[in-house]
Scaffold this motif. Sequence first.
Motif, PDB file in Angstrom:
ATOM      1  N   VAL A  27       0.824  -1.211   0.000  1.00 13.47           N
ATOM      2  CA  VAL A  27       0.000   0.000   0.000  1.00 13.47           C
ATOM      3  C   VAL A  27       0.858   1.261   0.000  1.00 13.47           C
ATOM      4  O   VAL A  27       0.514   2.257  -0.640  1.00 13.47           O
ATOM      5  N   HIS A  28       1.973   1.232   0.673  1.00 13.49           N
ATOM      6  CA  HIS A  28       2.862   2.392   0.788  1.00 13.49           C
ATOM      7  C   HIS A  28       3.649   2.657  -0.493  1.00 13.49           C
ATOM      8  O   HIS A  28       4.160   3.765  -0.678  1.00 13.49           O
ATOM      9  N   LEU A  31      -0.287   2.023  -3.879  1.00 13.05           N
ATOM     10  CA  LEU A  31      -1.623   2.606  -3.807  1.00 13.05           C
ATOM     11  C   LEU A  31      -1.630   4.006  -3.191  1.00 13.05           C
ATOM     12  O   LEU A  31      -2.310   4.890  -3.698  1.00 13.05           O
ATOM     13  N   ALA A  32      -0.880   4.197  -2.113  1.00 14.42           N
ATOM     14  CA  ALA A  32      -0.945   5.477  -1.402  1.00 14.42           C
ATOM     15  C   ALA A  32       0.442   5.952  -0.967  1.00 14.42           C
ATOM     16  O   ALA A  32       0.657   6.269   0.210  1.00 14.42           O
ATOM     17  N   PHE A  35       1.220   9.040   1.548  1.00 16.87           N
ATOM     18  CA  PHE A  35       0.154   9.065   2.547  1.00 16.87           C
ATOM     19  C   PHE A  35       0.436   7.968   3.570  1.00 16.87           C
ATOM     20  O   PHE A  35       0.404   8.199   4.776  1.00 16.87           O
ATOM     21  N   TRP A 100     -14.663   3.749  -1.663  1.00 11.59           N
ATOM     22  CA  TRP A 100     -14.023   3.425  -0.380  1.00 11.59           C
ATOM     23  C   TRP A 100     -15.010   3.785   0.720  1.00 11.59           C
ATOM     24  O   TRP A 100     -15.424   4.942   0.841  1.00 11.59           O
ATOM     25  N   GLN A 119      -7.459  12.910   2.287  1.00  9.31           N
ATOM     26  CA  GLN A 119      -6.049  12.962   1.897  1.00  9.31           C
ATOM     27  C   GLN A 119      -5.651  11.709   1.129  1.00  9.31           C
ATOM     28  O   GLN A 119      -4.945  11.781   0.119  1.00  9.31           O
ATOM     29  N   GLY A 120      -6.101  10.565   1.602  1.00  6.49           N
ATOM     30  CA  GLY A 120      -5.799   9.300   0.938  1.00  6.49           C
ATOM     31  C   GLY A 120      -6.338   9.247  -0.472  1.00  6.49           C
ATOM     32  O   GLY A 120      -5.673   8.753  -1.393  1.00  6.49           O
ATOM     33  N   VAL A 123      -4.091  11.145  -2.906  1.00  6.05           N
ATOM     34  CA  VAL A 123      -2.859  10.408  -3.187  1.00  6.05           C
ATOM     35  C   VAL A 123      -3.142   9.201  -4.081  1.00  6.05           C
ATOM     36  O   VAL A 123      -2.431   8.954  -5.060  1.00  6.05           O
ATOM     37  N   MET A 124      -4.175   8.441  -3.748  1.00  3.84           N
ATOM     38  CA  MET A 124      -4.505   7.253  -4.543  1.00  3.84           C
ATOM     39  C   MET A 124      -4.882   7.628  -5.969  1.00  3.84           C
ATOM     40  O   MET A 124      -4.514   6.934  -6.917  1.00  3.84           O
ATOM     41  N   GLN A 125      -5.594   8.716  -6.119  1.00  6.13           N
ATOM     42  CA  GLN A 125      -5.993   9.139  -7.455  1.00  6.13           C
ATOM     43  C   GLN A 125      -4.764   9.431  -8.320  1.00  6.13           C
ATOM     44  O   GLN A 125      -4.682   9.002  -9.461  1.00  6.13           O
TER      45      GLN A 125
END
Length: 137
Positions: A27-28, A31-32, A35, A100, A119-120, A123-125
Amino acid sequence: MATIYKEFTVDAGIASAWDALRDFNAVHRRLAPGFVIECQPGEGSRTVTFANGMVAHELLVGIHEAAHRLSYTVVGGKASHHMASAQLFAEGENRTRFVWITDVMPDALEGYIAAMMTQGVEVMQRALGGAPEKPAG
């Protein structure tokens, strides 16, 4: 119980977006990034560190391949209940809708969790292939 709902689209096909979402322990990186700054894998779980310093222990509840859905829960911490899911929907060949949803108790945590999710989303977008959409006006 508070329910927080976030929905956004990315300019990426569902296969590539799903590949990043389903990679629970990356995830780090995938995906994000930025964040989530660290992810320590566990047995069916991960401990994530966010850019703001918050640390959460997340248990993987399930991955539904056909539905492009991942669900997880946070254990420990301030929430007496936390359950989240992320699901993808194809919006054509090169566009994906990301939904989500997080349920959390007590309700007093809603504002904090919603702000983190906002915020997530930004970042994900970006990570998945599209800049955040500008609000109308």
